[in-house]
Design a protein around this motif. Structure first.
Motif, PDB file in Angstrom:
ATOM      1  N   LEU A 253      19.201  -1.543 -12.067  1.00 29.37           N
ATOM      2  CA  LEU A 253      19.850  -0.389 -12.155  1.00 29.37           C
ATOM      3  C   LEU A 253      20.207   0.517 -13.275  1.00 29.37           C
ATOM      4  CD1 LEU A 253      21.768  -1.345  -8.908  1.00 29.37           C
ATOM      5  CD2 LEU A 253      20.090   0.308  -8.612  1.00 29.37           C
ATOM      6  N   PHE A 254      19.617   1.162 -13.316  1.00 32.75           N
ATOM      7  CA  PHE A 254      20.289   2.130 -14.974  1.00 32.75           C
ATOM      8  C   PHE A 254      20.228   3.646 -15.044  1.00 32.75           C
ATOM      9  CE2 PHE A 254      16.540  -0.834 -16.816  1.00 32.75           C
ATOM     10  CZ  PHE A 254      17.534  -1.919 -16.565  1.00 32.75           C
ATOM     11  N   GLY A 255      21.722   3.553 -14.935  1.00 31.39           N
ATOM     12  CA  GLY A 255      22.313   5.295 -14.962  1.00 31.39           C
ATOM     13  C   GLY A 255      23.543   5.198 -14.826  1.00 31.39           C
ATOM     14  N   TRP A 256      24.169   6.708 -14.047  1.00 30.56           N
ATOM     15  CA  TRP A 256      24.654   7.073 -13.580  1.00 30.56           C
ATOM     16  C   TRP A 256      24.743   6.994 -12.373  1.00 30.56           C
ATOM     17  CZ3 TRP A 256      29.042   8.203 -17.297  1.00 30.56           C
ATOM     18  CH2 TRP A 256      28.303   8.377 -18.999  1.00 30.56           C
ATOM     19  N   ASP A 257      26.645   6.556 -12.093  1.00 29.27           N
ATOM     20  CA  ASP A 257      26.636   6.917 -10.640  1.00 29.27           C
ATOM     21  C   ASP A 257      26.426   7.909  -9.841  1.00 29.27           C
ATOM     22  OD1 ASP A 257      27.987   5.063  -8.371  1.00 29.27           O
ATOM     23  OD2 ASP A 257      29.291   6.579  -8.263  1.00 29.27           O
ATOM     24  N   GLY A 258      26.459   9.051 -10.576  1.00 26.27           N
ATOM     25  CA  GLY A 258      26.703  10.257 -10.103  1.00 26.27           C
ATOM     26  C   GLY A 258      27.337  10.393  -8.806  1.00 26.27           C
ATOM     27  N   ALA A 259      28.486   9.716  -7.788  1.00 25.81           N
ATOM     28  CA  ALA A 259      29.533  10.093  -7.081  1.00 25.81           C
ATOM     29  C   ALA A 259      31.153   9.695  -7.818  1.00 25.81           C
ATOM     30  CB  ALA A 259      29.215   9.584  -6.048  1.00 25.81           C
ATOM     31  N   VAL A 260      30.627   8.593  -8.995  1.00 24.18           N
ATOM     32  CA  VAL A 260      31.748   8.071  -9.854  1.00 24.18           C
ATOM     33  C   VAL A 260      31.703   8.723 -11.017  1.00 24.18           C
ATOM     34  CG1 VAL A 260      33.627   6.373  -9.969  1.00 24.18           C
ATOM     35  CG2 VAL A 260      32.527   6.261  -7.897  1.00 24.18           C
ATOM     36  N   ASP A 261      32.861   9.247 -11.333  1.00 27.84           N
ATOM     37  CA  ASP A 261      32.618  10.597 -12.061  1.00 27.84           C
ATOM     38  C   ASP A 261      33.395   8.999 -13.574  1.00 27.84           C
ATOM     39  OD1 ASP A 261      32.175  11.818 -14.879  1.00 27.84           O
ATOM     40  OD2 ASP A 261      34.345  11.975 -14.989  1.00 27.84           O
ATOM     41  N   GLY A 262      32.232   8.982 -14.987  1.00 26.17           N
ATOM     42  CA  GLY A 262      32.603   7.752 -15.720  1.00 26.17           C
ATOM     43  C   GLY A 262      32.047   6.651 -15.122  1.00 26.17           C
ATOM     44  N   LEU A 263      31.308   6.698 -14.471  1.00 23.99           N
ATOM     45  CA  LEU A 263      30.544   5.008 -14.558  1.00 23.99           C
ATOM     46  C   LEU A 263      29.191   5.166 -14.134  1.00 23.99           C
ATOM     47  CD1 LEU A 263      31.592   2.416 -13.447  1.00 23.99           C
ATOM     48  CD2 LEU A 263      31.011   3.021 -10.884  1.00 23.99           C
ATOM     49  N   PHE A 264      28.709   3.730 -14.764  1.00 21.95           N
ATOM     50  CA  PHE A 264      27.403   3.911 -15.394  1.00 21.95           C
ATOM     51  C   PHE A 264      26.918   2.785 -15.240  1.00 21.95           C
ATOM     52  CE2 PHE A 264      23.544   3.101 -18.481  1.00 21.95           C
ATOM     53  CZ  PHE A 264      23.093   4.588 -18.429  1.00 21.95           C
ATOM     54  N   TRP A 265      25.850   2.519 -14.950  1.00 27.91           N
ATOM     55  CA  TRP A 265      25.425   1.342 -14.198  1.00 27.91           C
ATOM     56  C   TRP A 265      24.248   0.344 -14.726  1.00 27.91           C
ATOM     57  CZ3 TRP A 265      26.131  -1.376  -9.044  1.00 27.91           C
ATOM     58  CH2 TRP A 265      27.113  -0.799  -8.475  1.00 27.91           C
ATOM     59  N   CYS A 266      24.014  -0.551 -15.028  1.00 24.70           N
ATOM     60  CA  CYS A 266      23.036  -1.339 -16.217  1.00 24.70           C
ATOM     61  C   CYS A 266      22.804  -2.433 -16.104  1.00 24.70           C
ATOM     62  CB  CYS A 266      23.707  -1.809 -17.843  1.00 24.70           C
ATOM     63  SG  CYS A 266      22.419  -2.476 -18.936  1.00 24.70           S
ATOM     64  N   THR A 267      22.804  -3.151 -14.531  1.00 25.74           N
ATOM     65  CA  THR A 267      22.809  -4.218 -13.785  1.00 25.74           C
ATOM     66  C   THR A 267      21.211  -3.939 -13.123  1.00 25.74           C
ATOM     67  OG1 THR A 267      23.941  -5.786 -12.313  1.00 25.74           O
ATOM     68  CG2 THR A 267      24.091  -3.312 -12.164  1.00 25.74           C
TER      69      THR A 267
END
Length: 376
Positions: free
Chosen positions: A322-336
């Motif tokens: 999972l790489f990239g912006w959450d899309g629903a929560v501002d300012g949250l990015f996934w790298c997991t």
């Protein structure tokens, strides 16, 4: 303290991303690495079997693995003081109950390798008997296999420490013993509560591995269905001793794999037991099972079990990261969600995520790994 980016998790995922942010930004960013333990890499990173195999993880992971190879071969100046890779062939063996190269598990692996553009060579009983596997295994395990010659041992500690060291005069701020207990988004910034004290950051990166969905919940994001899976490792002394040039060896039916290390054999049952985020320990039944499997396959005698451990490999439902912006929560990015391939893909994965965070062009197509592709 206020940061541009706060990365939750200082294992290989978080450390490689922090390093790549320093590299791509020219050291202009203030980056915090928030680590729940006193020692970064205590969980999955420090419990890796530590090898680079081009096919590992399947066709969806091959682009990240291949894009990481140049970094491993030639690390940037000052990154480390020793090679990151050591040559180590890999062999996939046909099990006695499925020994036909033209059907079954070995043929399925060959099809998968072809799909990922991975080089391999079919090997027969004569080749296997003459290899370092010949004296170790019974003849029924030496009928057919697939050889991947371009594989390597990885110096995980050197790789991780190189990322933590930073780029030139720049390095991230490592905050230890800082389990995140709460987060809130206010006025375009994250207020992050940790056991080491509060922090403020414009962007939060969820690089928390097995704790990825827990961190998402603290940020008010929907979970992605991340599943930690337990992987067990036994370290055995054998008679005769393990050959130094023994290849990484895998049962094509995925019931065990092993590799040499300092005269000992690292042996895993290739287990993927669903678990929960915690400081995982090996299960005695798993250890007994894999030792029994090895003894049934081996000519060599197991002298003793010297040590054992277990780690958590965390996957999204489709087993892609999972790489990239959450899309629903501002300012949250996934790298997991890097599963068992997070070490060998770390250079490319860290660079890809850094590019997305900075609005730059990544070297690897990010679309298959988008954190927006599903929610649960």
């Amino acid at each position: 303290m206020t940061y541009d980016i706060a990365i939750i998790g200082a294992g290989m995922a978080g450390a490689s991303l922090a390093w790549s942010l320093g590299q791509r930004s020219g050291g202009r960013l203030k980056v915090a690495l928030i680590e729940m333990e006193s020692q970064p890499g205590y969980h999955t990173t420090g419990r890796s079997a530590a090898f680079w195999v081009a096919s590992y993880g399947g066709p969806g992971i091959v682009p990240l693995t291949q894009a990481s190879r140049a970094f491993f071969d030639t690390p940037p100046p000052g990154f480390c003081d020793r090679p990151l890779l050591g040559p180590r062939a890999a062999v996939m063996l046909a099990p006695p109950d499925d020994a036909d190269f033209h059907g079954g598990a070995l043929a399925a692996l060959a099809t998968e390798f072809d799909a990922g553009g991975v080089a391999y060579v079919p090997v027969d009983a004569a080749w296997l008997a003459a290899s370092p596997l010949g004296p170790m295994l019974r003849p029924e395990w030496l009928t057919a296999g697939l050889l991947q010659p371009g594989c390597f041992d990885i110096d995980v500690a050197a790789l991780h420490q190189g990322f933590l060291r930073g780029v030139g005069d720049w390095k991230p701020t490592l905050v230890r013993d800082a389990e995140v207990t709460g987060m809130a988004r206010r006025a375009g910034a994250w207020q992050i509560d940790t056991r080491a004290g509060p922090l403020v950051a414009t962007t939060v990166v969820n690089a928390a591995g097995a704790w990825g969905d827990v961190v998402a919940g603290l940020a008010g994001a929907r979970p992605r269905g991340l599943q930690p899976l337990r992987r067990t490792m036994a370290v055995l002394a054998l008679d005769p001793p393990v050959a130094a040039d023994l290849p990484i060896t895998m049962d094509a039916a995925e019931r065990f794999y092993f590799k040499p290390d300092s005269g000992r054999l690292w042996l895993s049952p290739h287990d993927e037991t669903p678990d929960v985020p915690h400081d995982v320990r090996p299960d005695e039944l798993d250890l007994a099972t894999v030792i029994d499997r090895f003894e049934q396959a081996a000519r060599a005698r197991v002298v003793r079990l010297e040590s054992s451990w277990a780690g958590l490999r965390t996957f999204a439902p489709d087993r892609l990261p999972l790489f990239g912006w959450d899309g629903a929560v501002d300012g949250l990015f996934w790298c997991t969600g890097q599963g068992g391939f997070g070490i060998q893909t770390a250079p490319a994965a860290g660079d890809l995520c850094a590019a997305l965070l900075l609005g730059q062009a990544p070297a690897v197509d990010p679309a298959p790994y988008s954190a927006k592709r599903f929610t649960i």
